[in-house]
Write a protein that holds these residues in place. Structure first.
Motif, PDB file in Angstrom:
ATOM      1  N   THR A  36       0.850  -1.185   0.000  1.00  0.00           N
ATOM      2  CA  THR A  36       0.000   0.000   0.000  1.00  0.00           C
ATOM      3  C   THR A  36       0.886   1.235   0.000  1.00  0.00           C
ATOM      4  O   THR A  36       1.840   1.309   0.771  1.00  0.00           O
ATOM      5  CB  THR A  36      -0.910   0.018   1.239  1.00  0.00           C
ATOM      6  OG1 THR A  36      -1.659  -1.196   1.274  1.00  0.00           O
ATOM      7  CG2 THR A  36      -1.863   1.191   1.209  1.00  0.00           C
ATOM      8  N   VAL A  37       0.579   2.201  -0.865  1.00  0.00           N
ATOM      9  CA  VAL A  37       1.365   3.432  -0.962  1.00  0.00           C
ATOM     10  C   VAL A  37       0.532   4.587  -0.429  1.00  0.00           C
ATOM     11  O   VAL A  37      -0.613   4.790  -0.853  1.00  0.00           O
ATOM     12  CB  VAL A  37       1.782   3.708  -2.422  1.00  0.00           C
ATOM     13  CG1 VAL A  37       2.549   5.024  -2.519  1.00  0.00           C
ATOM     14  CG2 VAL A  37       2.609   2.551  -2.966  1.00  0.00           C
ATOM     15  N   TYR A  38       1.101   5.323   0.518  1.00  0.00           N
ATOM     16  CA  TYR A  38       0.459   6.515   1.076  1.00  0.00           C
ATOM     17  C   TYR A  38       1.279   7.727   0.669  1.00  0.00           C
ATOM     18  O   TYR A  38       2.505   7.693   0.680  1.00  0.00           O
ATOM     19  CB  TYR A  38       0.408   6.452   2.609  1.00  0.00           C
ATOM     20  CG  TYR A  38      -0.421   5.320   3.133  1.00  0.00           C
ATOM     21  CD1 TYR A  38      -1.807   5.432   3.236  1.00  0.00           C
ATOM     22  CD2 TYR A  38       0.174   4.130   3.542  1.00  0.00           C
ATOM     23  CE1 TYR A  38      -2.565   4.389   3.720  1.00  0.00           C
ATOM     24  CE2 TYR A  38      -0.584   3.083   4.031  1.00  0.00           C
ATOM     25  CZ  TYR A  38      -1.950   3.226   4.120  1.00  0.00           C
ATOM     26  OH  TYR A  38      -2.702   2.186   4.605  1.00  0.00           O
ATOM     27  N   ARG A  39       0.597   8.803   0.321  1.00  0.00           N
ATOM     28  CA  ARG A  39       1.263  10.046  -0.047  1.00  0.00           C
ATOM     29  C   ARG A  39       0.661  11.143   0.831  1.00  0.00           C
ATOM     30  O   ARG A  39      -0.527  11.447   0.734  1.00  0.00           O
ATOM     31  CB  ARG A  39       1.006  10.331  -1.523  1.00  0.00           C
ATOM     32  CG  ARG A  39       1.911  11.328  -2.137  1.00  0.00           C
ATOM     33  CD  ARG A  39       1.612  11.478  -3.616  1.00  0.00           C
ATOM     34  NE  ARG A  39       1.901  10.299  -4.393  1.00  0.00           N
ATOM     35  CZ  ARG A  39       3.080  10.025  -4.937  1.00  0.00           C
ATOM     36  NH1 ARG A  39       4.079  10.841  -4.743  1.00  0.00           N
ATOM     37  NH2 ARG A  39       3.254   8.941  -5.662  1.00  0.00           N
ATOM     38  N   LEU A  40       1.474  11.715   1.711  1.00  0.00           N
ATOM     39  CA  LEU A  40       1.003  12.747   2.630  1.00  0.00           C
ATOM     40  C   LEU A  40       1.172  14.123   1.983  1.00  0.00           C
ATOM     41  O   LEU A  40       2.281  14.565   1.716  1.00  0.00           O
ATOM     42  CB  LEU A  40       1.777  12.679   3.945  1.00  0.00           C
ATOM     43  CG  LEU A  40       1.733  11.330   4.656  1.00  0.00           C
ATOM     44  CD1 LEU A  40       2.573  11.361   5.923  1.00  0.00           C
ATOM     45  CD2 LEU A  40       0.309  10.923   4.978  1.00  0.00           C
ATOM     46  N   ILE A  41       0.041  14.780   1.727  1.00  0.00           N
ATOM     47  CA  ILE A  41       0.029  16.078   1.061  1.00  0.00           C
ATOM     48  C   ILE A  41      -0.883  17.019   1.848  1.00  0.00           C
ATOM     49  O   ILE A  41      -2.003  16.651   2.196  1.00  0.00           O
ATOM     50  CB  ILE A  41      -0.532  15.969  -0.382  1.00  0.00           C
ATOM     51  CG1 ILE A  41       0.246  14.962  -1.211  1.00  0.00           C
ATOM     52  CG2 ILE A  41      -0.563  17.326  -1.067  1.00  0.00           C
ATOM     53  CD1 ILE A  41       1.629  15.375  -1.589  1.00  0.00           C
ATOM     54  N   CYS A  42      -0.402  18.224   2.114  1.00  0.00           N
ATOM     55  CA  CYS A  42      -1.233  19.242   2.763  1.00  0.00           C
ATOM     56  C   CYS A  42      -1.867  20.115   1.685  1.00  0.00           C
ATOM     57  O   CYS A  42      -1.194  20.560   0.756  1.00  0.00           O
ATOM     58  CB  CYS A  42      -0.391  20.111   3.691  1.00  0.00           C
ATOM     59  SG  CYS A  42       0.221  19.217   5.129  1.00  0.00           S
ATOM     60  N   LYS A  43      -3.158  20.345   1.818  1.00  0.00           N
ATOM     61  CA  LYS A  43      -3.896  21.136   0.834  1.00  0.00           C
ATOM     62  C   LYS A  43      -3.373  22.579   0.818  1.00  0.00           C
ATOM     63  O   LYS A  43      -3.106  23.177   1.857  1.00  0.00           O
ATOM     64  CB  LYS A  43      -5.388  21.120   1.182  1.00  0.00           C
ATOM     65  CG  LYS A  43      -6.241  21.753   0.131  1.00  0.00           C
ATOM     66  CD  LYS A  43      -7.705  21.564   0.436  1.00  0.00           C
ATOM     67  CE  LYS A  43      -8.516  22.177  -0.689  1.00  0.00           C
ATOM     68  NZ  LYS A  43      -9.931  21.894  -0.547  1.00  0.00           N
ATOM     69  N   GLY A  44      -3.229  23.114  -0.401  1.00  0.00           N
ATOM     70  CA  GLY A  44      -2.824  24.500  -0.568  1.00  0.00           C
ATOM     71  C   GLY A  44      -1.332  24.745  -0.393  1.00  0.00           C
ATOM     72  O   GLY A  44      -0.923  25.885  -0.206  1.00  0.00           O
ATOM     73  N   THR A  45      -0.513  23.695  -0.449  1.00  0.00           N
ATOM     74  CA  THR A  45       0.927  23.850  -0.257  1.00  0.00           C
ATOM     75  C   THR A  45       1.673  23.579  -1.551  1.00  0.00           C
ATOM     76  O   THR A  45       1.099  23.140  -2.545  1.00  0.00           O
ATOM     77  CB  THR A  45       1.445  22.872   0.816  1.00  0.00           C
ATOM     78  OG1 THR A  45       1.217  21.536   0.359  1.00  0.00           O
ATOM     79  CG2 THR A  45       0.739  23.090   2.151  1.00  0.00           C
ATOM     80  N   ILE A  46       2.965  23.823  -1.525  1.00  0.00           N
ATOM     81  CA  ILE A  46       3.799  23.556  -2.684  1.00  0.00           C
ATOM     82  C   ILE A  46       3.794  22.065  -3.019  1.00  0.00           C
ATOM     83  O   ILE A  46       3.876  21.689  -4.181  1.00  0.00           O
ATOM     84  CB  ILE A  46       5.241  24.084  -2.467  1.00  0.00           C
ATOM     85  CG1 ILE A  46       6.074  23.952  -3.747  1.00  0.00           C
ATOM     86  CG2 ILE A  46       5.930  23.345  -1.332  1.00  0.00           C
ATOM     87  CD1 ILE A  46       5.684  24.875  -4.840  1.00  0.00           C
ATOM     88  N   GLU A  47       3.673  21.211  -2.009  1.00  0.00           N
ATOM     89  CA  GLU A  47       3.629  19.773  -2.255  1.00  0.00           C
ATOM     90  C   GLU A  47       2.433  19.388  -3.124  1.00  0.00           C
ATOM     91  O   GLU A  47       2.532  18.511  -3.972  1.00  0.00           O
ATOM     92  CB  GLU A  47       3.591  18.980  -0.950  1.00  0.00           C
ATOM     93  CG  GLU A  47       4.913  18.927  -0.223  1.00  0.00           C
ATOM     94  CD  GLU A  47       5.182  20.155   0.621  1.00  0.00           C
ATOM     95  OE1 GLU A  47       4.238  20.969   0.824  1.00  0.00           O
ATOM     96  OE2 GLU A  47       6.326  20.317   1.054  1.00  0.00           O
ATOM     97  N   GLU A  48       1.320  20.059  -2.926  1.00  0.00           N
ATOM     98  CA  GLU A  48       0.136  19.799  -3.744  1.00  0.00           C
ATOM     99  C   GLU A  48       0.418  20.162  -5.203  1.00  0.00           C
ATOM    100  O   GLU A  48       0.058  19.430  -6.125  1.00  0.00           O
ATOM    101  CB  GLU A  48      -1.053  20.588  -3.210  1.00  0.00           C
ATOM    102  CG  GLU A  48      -2.365  20.256  -3.889  1.00  0.00           C
ATOM    103  CD  GLU A  48      -3.533  21.014  -3.288  1.00  0.00           C
ATOM    104  OE1 GLU A  48      -4.601  20.406  -3.191  1.00  0.00           O
ATOM    105  OE2 GLU A  48      -3.377  22.200  -2.926  1.00  0.00           O
ATOM    106  N   ARG A  49       1.111  21.277  -5.416  1.00  0.00           N
ATOM    107  CA  ARG A  49       1.462  21.678  -6.784  1.00  0.00           C
ATOM    108  C   ARG A  49       2.497  20.740  -7.386  1.00  0.00           C
ATOM    109  O   ARG A  49       2.458  20.443  -8.580  1.00  0.00           O
ATOM    110  CB  ARG A  49       1.951  23.121  -6.804  1.00  0.00           C
ATOM    111  CG  ARG A  49       0.815  24.101  -6.535  1.00  0.00           C
ATOM    112  CD  ARG A  49       1.247  25.508  -6.712  1.00  0.00           C
ATOM    113  NE  ARG A  49       2.217  25.823  -5.653  1.00  0.00           N
ATOM    114  CZ  ARG A  49       2.572  27.037  -5.301  1.00  0.00           C
ATOM    115  NH1 ARG A  49       2.077  28.072  -5.918  1.00  0.00           N
ATOM    116  NH2 ARG A  49       3.435  27.238  -4.333  1.00  0.00           N
TER     117      ARG A  49
END
Length: 74
Positions: A36-49
């Motif tokens: 299982t692959v999890y990707r932790l991303i915070c909304k509205g951040t550079i990581e989302e882009r």
């Protein structure tokens, strides 16, 4: 490494092949469990882009591979 069943991305890369390579490492010979692959991303951040840009790059790469594959077949 044959006992890995989770991959967690805390920091994605601009290049989608780097993340794909990390996921592929979990699928070594002898692996019997589902991974299982999890990707932790915070909304509205550079990581989302970054994730959006990586998806776009992956789609372009798949389009080129498909195009050249069909060119060789004809």
């Amino acid at each position: 490494m044959c006992c890995i069943f989770q991959v967690i991305f805390y920091d994605s890369d601009w290049n989608p092949t780097v993340d794909q390579q990390a996921m592929d490492r979990a699928h070594r010979l002898g692996q019997t469990k589902q991974v299982t692959v999890y990707r932790l991303i915070c909304k509205g951040t550079i990581e989302e882009r970054i994730l959006q840009r990586a998806k776009e790059k992956s789609e372009v790469r798949c389009g080129f591979v498909s195009f050249f594959y069909h060119m060789e077949k004809s």
